[in-house]
Design a protein around this motif. Structure first.
Motif, PDB file in Angstrom:
ATOM      1  N   MET A  46       7.405  14.916   1.301  1.00 41.64           N
ATOM      2  CA  MET A  46       8.349  13.822   1.127  1.00 41.64           C
ATOM      3  C   MET A  46       8.542  13.132   2.476  1.00 41.64           C
ATOM      4  O   MET A  46       8.782  13.791   3.483  1.00 41.64           O
ATOM      5  CB  MET A  46       9.675  14.338   0.595  1.00 41.64           C
ATOM      6  CG  MET A  46       9.588  14.908  -0.801  1.00 41.64           C
ATOM      7  SD  MET A  46      11.141  15.587  -1.378  1.00 41.64           S
ATOM      8  CE  MET A  46      12.134  14.111  -1.490  1.00 41.64           C
ATOM      9  N   PRO A  47       8.419  11.815   2.523  1.00 45.74           N
ATOM     10  CA  PRO A  47       8.541  11.111   3.795  1.00 45.74           C
ATOM     11  C   PRO A  47       9.957  11.150   4.352  1.00 45.74           C
ATOM     12  O   PRO A  47      10.929  11.269   3.616  1.00 45.74           O
ATOM     13  CB  PRO A  47       8.128   9.685   3.448  1.00 45.74           C
ATOM     14  CG  PRO A  47       8.371   9.552   1.994  1.00 45.74           C
ATOM     15  CD  PRO A  47       8.152  10.916   1.410  1.00 45.74           C
ATOM     16  N   ASP A  48      10.058  11.052   5.667  1.00 44.12           N
ATOM     17  CA  ASP A  48      11.336  11.115   6.365  1.00 44.12           C
ATOM     18  C   ASP A  48      11.742   9.713   6.804  1.00 44.12           C
ATOM     19  O   ASP A  48      11.349   9.244   7.873  1.00 44.12           O
ATOM     20  CB  ASP A  48      11.211  12.052   7.568  1.00 44.12           C
ATOM     21  CG  ASP A  48      12.517  12.205   8.318  1.00 44.12           C
ATOM     22  OD1 ASP A  48      13.583  11.954   7.731  1.00 44.12           O
ATOM     23  OD2 ASP A  48      12.459  12.591   9.504  1.00 44.12           O
ATOM     24  N   TYR A  49      12.511   9.025   5.981  1.00 46.40           N
ATOM     25  CA  TYR A  49      12.909   7.648   6.262  1.00 46.40           C
ATOM     26  C   TYR A  49      13.834   7.574   7.468  1.00 46.40           C
ATOM     27  O   TYR A  49      13.705   6.664   8.287  1.00 46.40           O
ATOM     28  CB  TYR A  49      13.575   7.027   5.030  1.00 46.40           C
ATOM     29  CG  TYR A  49      13.883   5.564   5.185  1.00 46.40           C
ATOM     30  CD1 TYR A  49      12.860   4.622   5.304  1.00 46.40           C
ATOM     31  CD2 TYR A  49      15.186   5.098   5.202  1.00 46.40           C
ATOM     32  CE1 TYR A  49      13.132   3.281   5.442  1.00 46.40           C
ATOM     33  CE2 TYR A  49      15.469   3.754   5.336  1.00 46.40           C
ATOM     34  CZ  TYR A  49      14.437   2.840   5.453  1.00 46.40           C
ATOM     35  OH  TYR A  49      14.708   1.506   5.594  1.00 46.40           O
ATOM     36  N   THR A  98      11.991  -1.417   3.959  1.00 46.53           N
ATOM     37  CA  THR A  98      13.046  -0.851   3.126  1.00 46.53           C
ATOM     38  C   THR A  98      12.617   0.557   2.745  1.00 46.53           C
ATOM     39  O   THR A  98      11.449   0.933   2.902  1.00 46.53           O
ATOM     40  CB  THR A  98      13.251  -1.672   1.851  1.00 46.53           C
ATOM     41  OG1 THR A  98      12.043  -1.630   1.077  1.00 46.53           O
ATOM     42  CG2 THR A  98      13.625  -3.110   2.175  1.00 46.53           C
ATOM     43  N   TYR A  99      13.552   1.350   2.213  1.00 43.17           N
ATOM     44  CA  TYR A  99      13.211   2.706   1.800  1.00 43.17           C
ATOM     45  C   TYR A  99      12.110   2.679   0.743  1.00 43.17           C
ATOM     46  O   TYR A  99      11.168   3.467   0.799  1.00 43.17           O
ATOM     47  CB  TYR A  99      14.437   3.442   1.252  1.00 43.17           C
ATOM     48  CG  TYR A  99      14.087   4.833   0.775  1.00 43.17           C
ATOM     49  CD1 TYR A  99      13.926   5.861   1.695  1.00 43.17           C
ATOM     50  CD2 TYR A  99      13.886   5.100  -0.574  1.00 43.17           C
ATOM     51  CE1 TYR A  99      13.577   7.133   1.284  1.00 43.17           C
ATOM     52  CE2 TYR A  99      13.536   6.378  -0.996  1.00 43.17           C
ATOM     53  CZ  TYR A  99      13.388   7.387  -0.071  1.00 43.17           C
ATOM     54  OH  TYR A  99      13.033   8.637  -0.482  1.00 43.17           O
ATOM     55  N   GLU A 100      12.208   1.755  -0.213  1.00 45.02           N
ATOM     56  CA  GLU A 100      11.218   1.676  -1.288  1.00 45.02           C
ATOM     57  C   GLU A 100       9.834   1.345  -0.735  1.00 45.02           C
ATOM     58  O   GLU A 100       8.842   1.954  -1.112  1.00 45.02           O
ATOM     59  CB  GLU A 100      11.642   0.654  -2.334  1.00 45.02           C
ATOM     60  CG  GLU A 100      12.852   1.065  -3.138  1.00 45.02           C
ATOM     61  CD  GLU A 100      14.173   0.852  -2.396  1.00 45.02           C
ATOM     62  OE1 GLU A 100      14.204   0.132  -1.377  1.00 45.02           O
ATOM     63  OE2 GLU A 100      15.169   1.449  -2.843  1.00 45.02           O
ATOM     64  N   ALA A 101       9.761   0.368   0.167  1.00 42.72           N
ATOM     65  CA  ALA A 101       8.474  -0.014   0.761  1.00 42.72           C
ATOM     66  C   ALA A 101       7.916   1.129   1.606  1.00 42.72           C
ATOM     67  O   ALA A 101       6.715   1.408   1.579  1.00 42.72           O
ATOM     68  CB  ALA A 101       8.640  -1.268   1.615  1.00 42.72           C
ATOM     69  N   ARG A 156       3.906   5.442   2.326  1.00 40.83           N
ATOM     70  CA  ARG A 156       3.587   6.849   2.593  1.00 40.83           C
ATOM     71  C   ARG A 156       2.878   7.501   1.407  1.00 40.83           C
ATOM     72  O   ARG A 156       1.960   8.290   1.580  1.00 40.83           O
ATOM     73  CB  ARG A 156       4.871   7.642   2.896  1.00 40.83           C
ATOM     74  CG  ARG A 156       5.541   7.275   4.191  1.00 40.83           C
ATOM     75  CD  ARG A 156       4.797   7.806   5.427  1.00 40.83           C
ATOM     76  NE  ARG A 156       3.699   6.926   5.789  1.00 40.83           N
ATOM     77  CZ  ARG A 156       2.500   7.322   6.243  1.00 40.83           C
ATOM     78  NH1 ARG A 156       2.228   8.574   6.435  1.00 40.83           N
ATOM     79  NH2 ARG A 156       1.565   6.458   6.537  1.00 40.83           N
ATOM     80  N   GLU A 157       3.293   7.143   0.192  1.00 44.97           N
ATOM     81  CA  GLU A 157       2.645   7.668  -1.001  1.00 44.97           C
ATOM     82  C   GLU A 157       1.202   7.183  -1.088  1.00 44.97           C
ATOM     83  O   GLU A 157       0.290   7.959  -1.378  1.00 44.97           O
ATOM     84  CB  GLU A 157       3.438   7.217  -2.231  1.00 44.97           C
ATOM     85  CG  GLU A 157       3.001   7.836  -3.520  1.00 44.97           C
ATOM     86  CD  GLU A 157       3.901   7.414  -4.654  1.00 44.97           C
ATOM     87  OE1 GLU A 157       4.318   8.297  -5.406  1.00 44.97           O
ATOM     88  OE2 GLU A 157       4.189   6.216  -4.792  1.00 44.97           O
ATOM     89  N   LYS A 158       0.985   5.916  -0.794  1.00 47.01           N
ATOM     90  CA  LYS A 158      -0.365   5.356  -0.806  1.00 47.01           C
ATOM     91  C   LYS A 158      -1.230   6.026   0.251  1.00 47.01           C
ATOM     92  O   LYS A 158      -2.396   6.359   0.000  1.00 47.01           O
ATOM     93  CB  LYS A 158      -0.310   3.851  -0.570  1.00 47.01           C
ATOM     94  CG  LYS A 158      -1.649   3.175  -0.634  1.00 47.01           C
ATOM     95  CD  LYS A 158      -1.517   1.684  -0.404  1.00 47.01           C
ATOM     96  CE  LYS A 158      -2.875   1.030  -0.386  1.00 47.01           C
ATOM     97  NZ  LYS A 158      -2.777  -0.395  -0.078  1.00 47.01           N
ATOM     98  N   ALA A 159      -0.676   6.242   1.442  1.00 43.37           N
ATOM     99  CA  ALA A 159      -1.437   6.883   2.514  1.00 43.37           C
ATOM    100  C   ALA A 159      -1.815   8.317   2.140  1.00 43.37           C
ATOM    101  O   ALA A 159      -2.897   8.786   2.474  1.00 43.37           O
ATOM    102  CB  ALA A 159      -0.627   6.874   3.808  1.00 43.37           C
ATOM    103  N   ARG A 160      -0.937   8.991   1.418  1.00 45.53           N
ATOM    104  CA  ARG A 160      -1.206  10.387   1.066  1.00 45.53           C
ATOM    105  C   ARG A 160      -2.189  10.515  -0.093  1.00 45.53           C
ATOM    106  O   ARG A 160      -3.043  11.404  -0.098  1.00 45.53           O
ATOM    107  CB  ARG A 160       0.098  11.080   0.705  1.00 45.53           C
ATOM    108  CG  ARG A 160      -0.107  12.539   0.394  1.00 45.53           C
ATOM    109  CD  ARG A 160       1.183  13.254   0.195  1.00 45.53           C
ATOM    110  NE  ARG A 160       0.907  14.673  -0.009  1.00 45.53           N
ATOM    111  CZ  ARG A 160       1.771  15.531  -0.423  1.00 45.53           C
ATOM    112  NH1 ARG A 160       3.000  15.158  -0.663  1.00 45.53           N
ATOM    113  NH2 ARG A 160       1.443  16.790  -0.588  1.00 45.53           N
TER     114      ARG A 160
END
Length: 66
Positions: free
Chosen positions: A22-25, A43-46, A51-55
């Motif tokens: 889980m990314p650390d915003y 933004t948090y959503e972006a 991060r999800e795309k990178a993973r």
């Protein structure tokens, strides 16, 4: 005593989230404020989508996965 306990719980929670991917915003915001104060922040959503795309992106295989 309570402050130290809460700080320890916060560190443990952050470590657990990072282990689960889980990314650390909050860490991202602190980094951007310190290293790149003149650049806009996501933004948090972006941030989460990036991060999800990178993973999970279907990039070419590299030495880490093979």
């Amino acid at each position: 005593m309570l402050t130290k306990t809460l700080a320890a719980v916060a560190r443990a929670s952050r470590a657990a989230r990072l282990m689960l991917g889980m990314p650390d915003y909050d860490g991202y915001l602190a980094f951007m404020a310190k290293q790149h104060p003149d650049e806009p922040v996501m933004t948090y959503e972006a941030f989460f989508r990036e991060r999800e795309k990178a993973r999970y992106s279907q990039r070419q295989c590299n030495a880490r996965c093979c």
